[in-house]
Design an enzyme around this catalytic site. Structure first.
Site, PDB file in Angstrom:
ATOM      1  N   GLY A 120      24.124  -4.113  17.989  1.00 43.18           N
ATOM      2  CA  GLY A 120      23.508  -2.813  18.198  1.00 43.18           C
ATOM      3  C   GLY A 120      23.290  -2.386  19.629  1.00 43.18           C
ATOM      4  N   SER A 121      23.058  -3.282  20.551  1.00 39.52           N
ATOM      5  CA  SER A 121      22.648  -2.884  21.888  1.00 39.52           C
ATOM      6  C   SER A 121      23.694  -2.062  22.624  1.00 39.52           C
ATOM      7  CB  SER A 121      22.290  -4.125  22.714  1.00 39.52           C
ATOM      8  OG  SER A 121      21.126  -4.697  22.190  1.00 39.52           O
ATOM      9  N   ILE A 122      24.938  -2.379  22.514  1.00 39.43           N
ATOM     10  CA  ILE A 122      25.972  -1.635  23.235  1.00 39.43           C
ATOM     11  C   ILE A 122      26.132  -0.225  22.663  1.00 39.43           C
ATOM     12  CG2 ILE A 122      27.923  -2.438  21.868  1.00 39.43           C
ATOM     13  CD1 ILE A 122      27.949  -2.045  25.665  1.00 39.43           C
ATOM     14  N   THR A 123      25.704  -0.038  21.434  1.00 35.56           N
ATOM     15  CA  THR A 123      25.826   1.269  20.796  1.00 35.56           C
ATOM     16  C   THR A 123      25.079   2.339  21.578  1.00 35.56           C
ATOM     17  OG1 THR A 123      25.988   0.157  18.668  1.00 35.56           O
ATOM     18  CG2 THR A 123      25.468   2.498  18.623  1.00 35.56           C
ATOM     19  N   LYS A 124      23.925   1.993  22.145  1.00 35.37           N
ATOM     20  CA  LYS A 124      23.144   2.978  22.897  1.00 35.37           C
ATOM     21  C   LYS A 124      23.940   3.537  24.073  1.00 35.37           C
ATOM     22  CE  LYS A 124      19.224   0.233  21.990  1.00 35.37           C
ATOM     23  NZ  LYS A 124      18.959  -0.999  22.599  1.00 35.37           N
TER      24      LYS A 124
END
Length: 169
Positions: free
Chosen positions: A70-74
């Site tokens: 999820g973190s890279i999605t931001k």
């Protein structure tokens, strides 16, 4: 990531295992201790791994490893949002209510007071749902299933006023 894009190129049944392995090996060569990737399409899936899961034992990355993506999605979401702002299709002062009517409401939250700018700065006042929901504890068995956008959005709990609180700074 190039691995997912390259491996999903049509050209046969399912994603190309050799392309995915090539790209995972390239990630490992950049200095990552270990890398694990999975690409899934309607025609099948491909998995690749490189490196180690444990530096002391040299144990290879396990195929069933738990990992978050999820973190890279931001970063990608913010980039696209700012491109849309540049194209005049979105405004930083647009509200969540304008684009997602009725999705963010209740529990002290009001989508008409939260702007795109608040979301991009992570100052919306919405709590971080991933640490509060029981279904997240079941992430491993559900890791390849999508949650409808309303599911995490509906879990907002009271927190600081939009623009003043940061749920994860």
């Amino acid at each position: 990531m190039a691995a997912a894009a390259d491996a999903a190129v049509p050209g046969g049944p399912g994603p190309d295992q050799s392309l995915l392995q090539r790209d995972v090996d390239a990630v490992h060569r950049t200095g990552a201790v270990g890398a694990l990737a999975r690409v899934q399409s309607a025609d099948g899936h491909a998995e690749a791994r490189a490196g180690t899961a444990d530096l002391e034992t040299g144990q290879p990355m396990p195929w069933n490893a738990y990992y978050r993506i999820g973190s890279i999605t931001k970063t990608f979401t913010a980039t696209v949002a700012l491109q849309l702002v540049g194209e005049g299709k979105l405004k930083l002062d647009d509200t969540v209510e304008h684009w997602l009517p009725g999705v963010v409401h209740g529990n002290g939250n009001d989508g008409s007071k939260i702007t795109v700018k608040n979301l991009l700065r992570q100052t919306s006042g919405l709590n971080d749902y991933d640490e509060q929901l029981p279904w997240v504890q079941q992430f491993t068995p559900e890791k390849f299933h999508e949650a409808p956008p309303a599911r995490p959005a509906a879990t907002g709990r009271p927190s600081p006023d939009p623009g003043t609180g940061c749920t994860r700074c």
